[in-house]
Design a protein around this motif. Structure first.
Motif, PDB file in Angstrom:
ATOM      1  N   VAL A 150      40.506  40.305  39.702  1.00  0.00           N
ATOM      2  CA  VAL A 150      41.675  40.454  38.827  1.00  0.00           C
ATOM      3  C   VAL A 150      42.480  39.155  38.798  1.00  0.00           C
ATOM      4  O   VAL A 150      42.915  38.705  37.728  1.00  0.00           O
ATOM      5  CB  VAL A 150      42.548  41.642  39.294  1.00  0.00           C
ATOM      6  CG1 VAL A 150      43.894  41.637  38.596  1.00  0.00           C
ATOM      7  CG2 VAL A 150      41.834  42.955  39.041  1.00  0.00           C
ATOM      8  N   GLU A 151      42.678  38.528  39.947  1.00  0.00           N
ATOM      9  CA  GLU A 151      43.426  37.271  39.992  1.00  0.00           C
ATOM     10  C   GLU A 151      42.744  36.180  39.177  1.00  0.00           C
ATOM     11  O   GLU A 151      43.392  35.444  38.431  1.00  0.00           O
ATOM     12  CB  GLU A 151      43.603  36.812  41.439  1.00  0.00           C
ATOM     13  CG  GLU A 151      44.560  37.673  42.228  1.00  0.00           C
ATOM     14  CD  GLU A 151      44.641  37.272  43.697  1.00  0.00           C
ATOM     15  OE1 GLU A 151      43.935  36.313  44.110  1.00  0.00           O
ATOM     16  OE2 GLU A 151      45.409  37.910  44.427  1.00  0.00           O
ATOM     17  N   ILE A 152      41.432  36.068  39.301  1.00  0.00           N
ATOM     18  CA  ILE A 152      40.699  35.036  38.563  1.00  0.00           C
ATOM     19  C   ILE A 152      40.781  35.280  37.063  1.00  0.00           C
ATOM     20  O   ILE A 152      41.090  34.376  36.291  1.00  0.00           O
ATOM     21  CB  ILE A 152      39.227  34.981  39.029  1.00  0.00           C
ATOM     22  CG1 ILE A 152      39.148  34.433  40.452  1.00  0.00           C
ATOM     23  CG2 ILE A 152      38.382  34.136  38.077  1.00  0.00           C
ATOM     24  CD1 ILE A 152      37.787  34.556  41.090  1.00  0.00           C
ATOM     25  N   LEU A 153      40.496  36.511  36.643  1.00  0.00           N
ATOM     26  CA  LEU A 153      40.518  36.809  35.207  1.00  0.00           C
ATOM     27  C   LEU A 153      41.927  36.668  34.639  1.00  0.00           C
ATOM     28  O   LEU A 153      42.097  36.228  33.489  1.00  0.00           O
ATOM     29  CB  LEU A 153      39.966  38.212  34.950  1.00  0.00           C
ATOM     30  CG  LEU A 153      38.468  38.373  35.233  1.00  0.00           C
ATOM     31  CD1 LEU A 153      38.067  39.843  35.124  1.00  0.00           C
ATOM     32  CD2 LEU A 153      37.636  37.510  34.316  1.00  0.00           C
ATOM     33  N   SER A 154      42.953  37.002  35.408  1.00  0.00           N
ATOM     34  CA  SER A 154      44.338  36.831  34.942  1.00  0.00           C
ATOM     35  C   SER A 154      44.686  35.360  34.799  1.00  0.00           C
ATOM     36  O   SER A 154      45.313  34.950  33.819  1.00  0.00           O
ATOM     37  CB  SER A 154      45.312  37.506  35.914  1.00  0.00           C
ATOM     38  OG  SER A 154      45.093  38.889  35.957  1.00  0.00           O
ATOM     39  N   ASP A 155      44.286  34.538  35.769  1.00  0.00           N
ATOM     40  CA  ASP A 155      44.575  33.102  35.709  1.00  0.00           C
ATOM     41  C   ASP A 155      43.838  32.405  34.577  1.00  0.00           C
ATOM     42  O   ASP A 155      44.302  31.382  34.068  1.00  0.00           O
ATOM     43  CB  ASP A 155      44.213  32.425  37.039  1.00  0.00           C
ATOM     44  CG  ASP A 155      45.200  32.766  38.150  1.00  0.00           C
ATOM     45  OD1 ASP A 155      46.260  33.361  37.853  1.00  0.00           O
ATOM     46  OD2 ASP A 155      44.900  32.449  39.317  1.00  0.00           O
ATOM     47  N   LEU A 156      42.696  32.938  34.153  1.00  0.00           N
ATOM     48  CA  LEU A 156      41.952  32.352  33.038  1.00  0.00           C
ATOM     49  C   LEU A 156      42.609  32.624  31.696  1.00  0.00           C
ATOM     50  O   LEU A 156      42.261  32.009  30.691  1.00  0.00           O
ATOM     51  CB  LEU A 156      40.509  32.876  33.015  1.00  0.00           C
ATOM     52  CG  LEU A 156      39.605  32.376  34.132  1.00  0.00           C
ATOM     53  CD1 LEU A 156      38.265  33.083  34.086  1.00  0.00           C
ATOM     54  CD2 LEU A 156      39.415  30.867  34.037  1.00  0.00           C
ATOM     55  N   GLU A 157      43.566  33.560  31.682  1.00  0.00           N
ATOM     56  CA  GLU A 157      44.304  33.905  30.460  1.00  0.00           C
ATOM     57  C   GLU A 157      43.357  34.215  29.304  1.00  0.00           C
ATOM     58  O   GLU A 157      43.501  33.679  28.205  1.00  0.00           O
ATOM     59  CB  GLU A 157      45.288  32.793  30.104  1.00  0.00           C
ATOM     60  CG  GLU A 157      46.334  32.573  31.174  1.00  0.00           C
ATOM     61  CD  GLU A 157      47.315  31.470  30.859  1.00  0.00           C
ATOM     62  OE1 GLU A 157      47.192  30.836  29.783  1.00  0.00           O
ATOM     63  OE2 GLU A 157      48.205  31.231  31.684  1.00  0.00           O
ATOM     64  N   ILE A 158      42.413  35.103  29.539  1.00  0.00           N
ATOM     65  CA  ILE A 158      41.455  35.486  28.496  1.00  0.00           C
ATOM     66  C   ILE A 158      41.937  36.687  27.692  1.00  0.00           C
ATOM     67  O   ILE A 158      41.235  37.163  26.820  1.00  0.00           O
ATOM     68  CB  ILE A 158      40.072  35.793  29.116  1.00  0.00           C
ATOM     69  CG1 ILE A 158      40.173  36.936  30.126  1.00  0.00           C
ATOM     70  CG2 ILE A 158      39.470  34.555  29.730  1.00  0.00           C
ATOM     71  CD1 ILE A 158      38.846  37.432  30.626  1.00  0.00           C
ATOM     72  N   GLY A 159      43.122  37.174  28.000  1.00  0.00           N
ATOM     73  CA  GLY A 159      43.639  38.360  27.318  1.00  0.00           C
ATOM     74  C   GLY A 159      43.364  39.612  28.144  1.00  0.00           C
ATOM     75  O   GLY A 159      43.053  39.537  29.335  1.00  0.00           O
ATOM     76  N   ASP A 160      43.500  40.758  27.505  1.00  0.00           N
ATOM     77  CA  ASP A 160      43.272  42.013  28.204  1.00  0.00           C
ATOM     78  C   ASP A 160      41.821  42.117  28.646  1.00  0.00           C
ATOM     79  O   ASP A 160      40.909  41.691  27.938  1.00  0.00           O
ATOM     80  CB  ASP A 160      43.614  43.193  27.294  1.00  0.00           C
ATOM     81  CG  ASP A 160      45.089  43.275  26.983  1.00  0.00           C
ATOM     82  OD1 ASP A 160      45.894  42.710  27.759  1.00  0.00           O
ATOM     83  OD2 ASP A 160      45.451  43.910  25.983  1.00  0.00           O
ATOM     84  N   PHE A 161      41.611  42.685  29.816  1.00  0.00           N
ATOM     85  CA  PHE A 161      40.260  42.902  30.308  1.00  0.00           C
ATOM     86  C   PHE A 161      40.215  44.224  31.056  1.00  0.00           C
ATOM     87  O   PHE A 161      41.251  44.795  31.416  1.00  0.00           O
ATOM     88  CB  PHE A 161      39.794  41.747  31.226  1.00  0.00           C
ATOM     89  CG  PHE A 161      40.663  41.534  32.431  1.00  0.00           C
ATOM     90  CD1 PHE A 161      40.454  42.237  33.594  1.00  0.00           C
ATOM     91  CD2 PHE A 161      41.704  40.606  32.391  1.00  0.00           C
ATOM     92  CE1 PHE A 161      41.252  42.036  34.709  1.00  0.00           C
ATOM     93  CE2 PHE A 161      42.506  40.399  33.499  1.00  0.00           C
ATOM     94  CZ  PHE A 161      42.279  41.113  34.652  1.00  0.00           C
ATOM     95  N   GLN A 162      39.023  44.711  31.242  1.00  0.00           N
ATOM     96  CA  GLN A 162      38.807  45.978  31.932  1.00  0.00           C
ATOM     97  C   GLN A 162      37.685  45.762  32.947  1.00  0.00           C
ATOM     98  O   GLN A 162      36.638  45.214  32.626  1.00  0.00           O
ATOM     99  CB  GLN A 162      38.419  47.057  30.920  1.00  0.00           C
ATOM    100  CG  GLN A 162      38.228  48.416  31.511  1.00  0.00           C
ATOM    101  CD  GLN A 162      37.863  49.442  30.440  1.00  0.00           C
ATOM    102  OE1 GLN A 162      37.138  49.128  29.499  1.00  0.00           O
ATOM    103  NE2 GLN A 162      38.373  50.637  30.599  1.00  0.00           N
ATOM    104  N   ILE A 163      37.932  46.169  34.179  1.00  0.00           N
ATOM    105  CA  ILE A 163      36.917  46.089  35.225  1.00  0.00           C
ATOM    106  C   ILE A 163      36.353  47.496  35.427  1.00  0.00           C
ATOM    107  O   ILE A 163      37.094  48.427  35.699  1.00  0.00           O
ATOM    108  CB  ILE A 163      37.517  45.555  36.535  1.00  0.00           C
ATOM    109  CG1 ILE A 163      38.020  44.124  36.325  1.00  0.00           C
ATOM    110  CG2 ILE A 163      36.491  45.608  37.654  1.00  0.00           C
ATOM    111  CD1 ILE A 163      38.786  43.563  37.494  1.00  0.00           C
ATOM    112  N   LYS A 164      35.065  47.615  35.268  1.00  0.00           N
ATOM    113  CA  LYS A 164      34.416  48.907  35.435  1.00  0.00           C
ATOM    114  C   LYS A 164      33.709  48.933  36.781  1.00  0.00           C
ATOM    115  O   LYS A 164      32.994  48.007  37.127  1.00  0.00           O
ATOM    116  CB  LYS A 164      33.405  49.158  34.310  1.00  0.00           C
ATOM    117  CG  LYS A 164      34.080  49.257  32.950  1.00  0.00           C
ATOM    118  CD  LYS A 164      33.078  49.551  31.870  1.00  0.00           C
ATOM    119  CE  LYS A 164      33.782  49.663  30.540  1.00  0.00           C
ATOM    120  NZ  LYS A 164      32.858  50.031  29.471  1.00  0.00           N
ATOM    121  N   ILE A 165      33.916  49.995  37.524  1.00  0.00           N
ATOM    122  CA  ILE A 165      33.320  50.153  38.851  1.00  0.00           C
ATOM    123  C   ILE A 165      32.327  51.290  38.796  1.00  0.00           C
ATOM    124  O   ILE A 165      32.639  52.377  38.343  1.00  0.00           O
ATOM    125  CB  ILE A 165      34.418  50.424  39.901  1.00  0.00           C
ATOM    126  CG1 ILE A 165      35.412  49.269  39.914  1.00  0.00           C
ATOM    127  CG2 ILE A 165      33.794  50.634  41.268  1.00  0.00           C
ATOM    128  CD1 ILE A 165      36.623  49.532  40.765  1.00  0.00           C
TER     129      ILE A 165
END
Length: 90
Positions: free
Chosen positions: A74-89
């Motif tokens: 989550v920290e990496i994807l947030s810092d990349l500023e790619i917009g909204d994302f969803q992590i599926k487990i």
């Protein structure tokens, strides 16, 4: 083979931990790795590319390492500023 290029970051780290009794350790590693097979460049598979590993080895409380991996993701994807994302487990 006498000589080969690094194709993975996880296997050497696992071998190091097994041979050196490293105990609890958390680490990240970014490095170039190489494919041995014939890459399909038109499908985005290149012979040389960067791999990023985030490894947790040792004995920890149940589910703590799993939650830390998700937190790092989550920290990496947030810092990349790619917009909204969803992590599926699964």
């Amino acid at each position: 083979q006498i000589l080969s290029l690094r194709y993975d970051l996880t296997v050497p780290f696992s071998r190091y931990c097994a041979l050196n009794n490293c105990g609890n350790i958390k680490r990240y590693h970014v490095g170039k790795v190489y494919r041995r097979d014939q890459p399909q460049m038109n499908r985005g598979r290149f012979r040389e590319f960067f791999q990023c590993d985030f490894d947790i080895a040792g004995t920890y409380s149940s589910m703590v390492p799993d939650s830390e991996v998700i937190k790092v993701m989550v920290e990496i994807l947030s810092d990349l500023e790619i917009g909204d994302f969803q992590i599926k487990i699964n």
